[in-house]
Design a protein around this motif. Structure first.
Motif, PDB file in Angstrom:
ATOM      1  N   ASN A  71       0.831  -1.313  -0.265  1.00 46.22           N
ATOM      2  CA  ASN A  71       0.126   0.083  -0.050  1.00 46.22           C
ATOM      3  C   ASN A  71       0.847   0.966  -0.135  1.00 46.22           C
ATOM      4  O   ASN A  71       2.134   1.724   0.537  1.00 46.22           O
ATOM      5  CB  ASN A  71      -0.967   0.177   1.407  1.00 46.22           C
ATOM      6  N   ILE A 108      -3.328   4.110  -1.276  1.00 45.15           N
ATOM      7  CA  ILE A 108      -3.105   3.740  -2.975  1.00 45.15           C
ATOM      8  C   ILE A 108      -2.887   2.404  -2.968  1.00 45.15           C
ATOM      9  O   ILE A 108      -1.887   1.883  -2.882  1.00 45.15           O
ATOM     10  CB  ILE A 108      -2.063   3.846  -3.373  1.00 45.15           C
ATOM     11  N   LEU A 110      -2.235  -0.985  -4.005  1.00 43.73           N
ATOM     12  CA  LEU A 110      -1.470  -1.880  -5.876  1.00 43.73           C
ATOM     13  C   LEU A 110      -1.512  -2.933  -5.320  1.00 43.73           C
ATOM     14  O   LEU A 110      -0.778  -3.792  -5.475  1.00 43.73           O
ATOM     15  CB  LEU A 110       0.216  -1.532  -5.077  1.00 43.73           C
ATOM     16  N   TYR A 114      -7.606  -3.156  -6.952  1.00 47.73           N
ATOM     17  CA  TYR A 114      -7.904  -1.699  -7.003  1.00 47.73           C
ATOM     18  C   TYR A 114      -7.610  -0.639  -7.832  1.00 47.73           C
ATOM     19  O   TYR A 114      -6.818  -0.218  -8.672  1.00 47.73           O
ATOM     20  CB  TYR A 114      -7.430  -0.857  -5.608  1.00 47.73           C
ATOM     21  N   SER A 117      -5.516   2.787  -8.479  1.00 49.11           N
ATOM     22  CA  SER A 117      -4.133   2.358  -8.892  1.00 49.11           C
ATOM     23  C   SER A 117      -3.277   1.680  -9.974  1.00 49.11           C
ATOM     24  O   SER A 117      -2.527   2.030 -10.610  1.00 49.11           O
ATOM     25  CB  SER A 117      -3.910   0.922  -7.857  1.00 49.11           C
ATOM     26  N   CYS A 119      -3.124  -0.465 -11.467  1.00 52.41           N
ATOM     27  CA  CYS A 119      -2.180  -1.915 -11.514  1.00 52.41           C
ATOM     28  C   CYS A 119      -2.531  -3.177 -12.743  1.00 52.41           C
ATOM     29  O   CYS A 119      -3.764  -2.910 -12.623  1.00 52.41           O
ATOM     30  CB  CYS A 119      -2.280  -2.632  -9.977  1.00 52.41           C
ATOM     31  N   CYS A 132       1.859  -0.855 -11.699  1.00 54.55           N
ATOM     32  CA  CYS A 132       0.952   0.326 -11.636  1.00 54.55           C
ATOM     33  C   CYS A 132       1.314   1.926 -12.231  1.00 54.55           C
ATOM     34  O   CYS A 132       2.422   2.225 -11.768  1.00 54.55           O
ATOM     35  CB  CYS A 132       0.455   0.497 -10.190  1.00 54.55           C
TER      36      CYS A 132
END
Length: 563
Positions: A71, A108, A110, A114, A117, A119, A132
């Motif tokens: 994170n 955020i 990773l 999410y 982000s 990624c 990401c």
């Protein structure tokens, strides 16, 4: 045969090596790139002061999928946020994450789950990575310091390749600058132009003083300090200009600028102490004990300055917003500044006691630089305790340059070679210092340190190109004296026998005794009585009938009284 160049090369080598020195990137850089591998589960990355509306973070992160999931944590400078978690030994990773407010989008994650982000999973050489690439905008009620950290609580360590660009707006003057650095480049450029003007004026005044043999060592020190100030600001402007372009800058160039800035300050401080002691104003030399004390003090001051720069570069915590004087070396410099003022005050009072006619110079000189001596400690205290951290650097930069401008401007005005300047300090010409400082009777040094007493005046600055009308009222020596001497010399040479050398005594020399006083020496056959002994009395030169040149000094041992 060419002169050896080794000494010159040795002098040039340290600054060249300093410029080429590979320094590690500072965490405060606005373009941050690195490869992190740590066994800890919570690590600080960088910080930046964003504007209230235009802050932007663009990032690229990449790490092995086996190290998932990590994170990015975004803390701001509220007491309940970053100050509560940084270097808090009683808090673990989960406790440090707990202060984050999810509603502010301060995390955020990773992972591919999410969406913000950016990624995605990529494969490279048989290894799967999470790559990401995205960004985040920052908005707050005022400018704030934001701190970026990486965490993976309960994991087996952290591994991350990162690249971040932190910006404020799109203007050249603000894009890569932290909010606390806004205006520094413009301020440095402005002061650079002003100090160039001061340096050129000092060179012009130095040229006038040299023509009147009044260019003393202390004024040369002032010119050197002004020149180093110009070079320092020039290198600062180059550094900040490059920084505004790429967000990185050249840290070695900034260190060189700081060294020149400190050198200018030290030269100016030494000049003030020397002037306070009367050097080149009321005396031609400093006593041996005084020279030793000055050498020890300036060496200590220089070493403390170097220690401050090293401490700032190597030991300042990038996770904290610190000021230069927030260190042991900084507090030591403040103490040395106060000690210098005590020494300066004592020296000025002693000079005034022995030379009260110098009050027109020393009274305003002491009053003006009393403010200067206390400006640096007061500025340090205000910066440490009175200025918000998100605005401190730009305010302190302006105040510091203003203090230097005040010091140089006051000295330039007080030493301007003008007939209207009642504060001008110098009255003895440079050609007279050696003779005025010659050892006294018996080789004593007590009477040779002070310049001769004088009536204070500054009308010696009548331009050399203006005719001296006072010569119209001077009675020159009769021209017949010189003509008569030449005529007698020619007649004596004409009647002298071949092979005999004829000498003529110069004016003011002791004439040989007449032959009538020593008849036996003139005629070996003389048998008469010898005349009684009469002591020789040297002939003195005829007194000059002309008036003394207006406000000028004719003798090495003293000054002629003014007309």
């Amino acid at each position: 045969m060419e002169p050896p160049r080794a000494p010159a090369l040795r002098r040039l080598l340290p600054p060249l090596l300093l410029l080429m020195l590979p320094l590690p990137p500072r965490a405060r850089a606005k373009y941050v790139r690195g490869n992190l591998s740590s066994k800890e589960d919570w690590v600080f990355l960088t910080r930046f002061c964003f504007l209230s509306d235009y802050g932007r973070l663009d990032f690229r992160f990449r790490y092995p999928e086996a190290k998932c999931c990590q994170n990015i944590l975004l803390y701001f400078d509220d007491p309940s946020q970053w100050p509560a978690v940084y270097k808090a030994g009683d808090k673990d990773c989960l406790a440090k994450e707990s202060v984050i407010r999810p509603e502010n989008n301060q995390v955020i994650n990773l992972t591919t789950q999410y969406a913000w982000s950016g990624c995605q999973v990529v494969s490279e050489a048989g290894t799967r990575y999470l790559s990401c690439s995205s960004g985040r905008s920052f908005r707050s009620v005022r400018e704030r310091w934001w701190y970026i950290a990486l965490s993976k609580c309960g994991g087996d360590g952290l591994q991350l390749e990162y690249e971040m660009v932190l910006t404020n707006g799109k203007s050249f003057w603000t894009r890569h600058f932290s909010a606390d650095e806004f205006g520094i480049l413009e301020t440095d450029v402005t002061f650079l132009l002003i100090f160039i003007l001061i340096f050129l004026l000092s060179c012009y005044f130095g040229y006038l003083l040299k023509g009147r043999q009044l260019l003393h060592t202390t004024y040369k020190m002032f010119m050197a300090a002004a020149g180093m100030e110009v070079l320092s600001l020039l290198f600062f402007c180059i550094y900040w200009g490059q920084y505004a372009t790429d967000g990185i800058g050249n840290e070695s160039l900034k260190i060189l600028a700081k060294l020149l800035f400190s050198s200018s300050f030290l030269i100016f401080l030494l000049m003030l102490i020397l002037l306070g002691k009367g050097f080149t104003v009321t005396r031609g030399r400093i006593s041996h004990s005084g020279s030793v004390k000055l050498s020890v003090y300036m060496t200590l001051y220089t070493l403390t300055h170097v220690a401050l720069l090293i401490y700032e570069a190597e030991f300042f915590d990038p996770g904290q917003v610190l000021y230069t004087y927030e260190s042991p070396a900084g507090y030591g410099l403040i103490g040395l500044q106060v000690a210098a003022y005590v020494w300066f005050s004592y020296a000025v009072l002693v000079s005034l006691r022995h030379f009260p006619e110098k009050q027109p110079f020393y009274v305003p000189f002491f009053a003006a630089y009393t403010l200067w001596f206390f400006a640096v400690p007061v500025m340090a205290l205000i910066a440490n305790f009175g200025i918000p951290k998100w605005a401190r650097e730009k305010i302190v930069n302006g105040i510091q340059l203003g203090i230097h401008l005040y010091a140089h401007g006051v000295f330039l005005i007080m030493t301007r070679p003008s007939a209207a300047n009642k504060n001008f300090p110098y009255h003895v010409r440079t050609s007279q210092i050696a003779s005025a400082g010659a050892p006294g009777p018996g080789g004593s040094q007590s009477a040779d340190k002070a310049f001769p007493q004088h009536v204070y005046g500054n009308v010696t600055f009548i331009s050399d190109s203006v005719p001296n009308f006072t010569e119209l009222f001077s009675i020159p020596p009769p021209a017949s004296c010189a003509g008569k001497q030449v005529e007698e010399t020619a007649v004596a040479a004409a009647v002298a026998p071949r092979g005999r050398v004829v000498t003529v005594a110069e004016p003011g020399a002791v004439s040989p005794p007449p032959s009538s006083r020593f008849p036996k020496a003139a005629d070996p056959s003389w048998d008469g009585p010898t005349p009684p002994y009469q002591p020789l009395v040297p002939q003195t030169a005829a007194p000059h009938t002309g008036f003394t040149e207006y406000f000028s000094m004719h003798t090495a041992g003293g000054t002629a009284p003014p007309v």
